[in-house]
Design an enzyme around this catalytic site. Sequence first.
Site, PDB file in Angstrom:
ATOM      1  N   ILE A   7      56.436  -5.310  26.915  1.00 20.04           N
ATOM      2  CA  ILE A   7      55.886  -6.639  26.641  1.00 20.04           C
ATOM      3  C   ILE A   7      56.993  -7.544  26.112  1.00 20.04           C
ATOM      4  O   ILE A   7      57.526  -7.326  25.019  1.00 20.04           O
ATOM      5  CB  ILE A   7      54.733  -6.566  25.618  1.00 20.04           C
ATOM      6  CG1 ILE A   7      53.628  -5.643  26.135  1.00 20.04           C
ATOM      7  CG2 ILE A   7      54.184  -7.955  25.321  1.00 20.04           C
ATOM      8  CD1 ILE A   7      52.467  -5.453  25.160  1.00 20.04           C
ATOM      9  N   GLY A 106      65.362  -5.085  18.622  1.00 23.13           N
ATOM     10  CA  GLY A 106      64.178  -5.238  19.455  1.00 23.13           C
ATOM     11  C   GLY A 106      63.888  -3.961  20.225  1.00 23.13           C
ATOM     12  O   GLY A 106      64.804  -3.231  20.614  1.00 23.13           O
ATOM     13  N   ASP A 108      62.924  -3.579  23.238  1.00 26.16           N
ATOM     14  CA  ASP A 108      63.520  -3.600  24.586  1.00 26.16           C
ATOM     15  C   ASP A 108      64.997  -3.213  24.543  1.00 26.16           C
ATOM     16  O   ASP A 108      65.478  -2.464  25.402  1.00 26.16           O
ATOM     17  CB  ASP A 108      63.323  -4.972  25.237  1.00 26.16           C
ATOM     18  CG  ASP A 108      63.807  -6.130  24.365  1.00 26.16           C
ATOM     19  OD1 ASP A 108      64.047  -5.933  23.153  1.00 26.16           O
ATOM     20  OD2 ASP A 108      63.938  -7.250  24.898  1.00 26.16           O
ATOM     21  N   THR A 132      64.366 -12.961  28.980  1.00 27.84           N
ATOM     22  CA  THR A 132      64.077 -14.216  28.292  1.00 27.84           C
ATOM     23  C   THR A 132      65.302 -14.670  27.515  1.00 27.84           C
ATOM     24  O   THR A 132      65.649 -15.848  27.480  1.00 27.84           O
ATOM     25  CB  THR A 132      62.876 -14.045  27.352  1.00 27.84           C
ATOM     26  OG1 THR A 132      61.766 -13.563  28.107  1.00 27.84           O
ATOM     27  CG2 THR A 132      62.506 -15.368  26.714  1.00 27.84           C
TER      28      THR A 132
END
Length: 254
Positions: A7, A106, A108, A132
């Site tokens: 996500i 993070g 990710d 992003t």
Amino acid sequence: MLLTINIGNSSLRFGLFNNYNLKCNCSWIINSQPHRSLDEYIWLFRNIYQQYGILSKLIRNIVIGSVVPPLTNIVEQSLYEIHKIKPIIVDRYSASPIKHYSHQLGTDLYANAIAAYMLYNKKTTLVVDFGTALSLTCIDKHGNLQGVIIAPGVNSSLSALIGNTAQLSQIELKKPPSILGKYTEKCIQSGIIYGYLSMVEGLINRVNKELKTNCLVIATGGLSHVYTPLTKKIHLKDKLHTIKGLNILFHWNK
């Protein structure tokens, strides 16, 4: 089968794996905007399963990695309603084969480092994620996280530029015919494509110089296919690199 979900701020990436296998059987991506209700996510996920011919009963495990806490809960709830399986939520504190000491890493980026170490652990590896945000995550062959670089993402920069420029429509992200443009669209394409490419190449050179080695460089993220063919500094492209890391995290934490 194992369902992995990454996500992010712009999108949700899904991947289906056979247990203990890092070869992804099926992958898809959905936009995280606009915000959806629980019922909307349930309908959307079921519709995607039908579209790809996925039998929900074959999914026995679910792992979620997220950098968007408000989305985590609603995605978790919607998947539980469909599968009656409680997903495992992983983050930077989840057990893994690598070593790091960051309280801000993070999920990710953590997954990127783990996948790099497990798949390419014969040398120091640098993962360039065109997501992003633009991020570069470095892990050495001993499993030590060397550090991370974060810069504004390509789409974010392009949107900010277009949003503040009068009489410009959406610019397509593709290689322009030349460095020097004669029309505004080509000029912006040159700045975004070659400008970011020059930054990535420059950062790779600086990391190599600082660590006194030549890193194996892997590109991932939604725009990796645009930049990888334009440089020899990137050695491999794998859009599914992050969810492979989530797969590994699942098996370390189930």
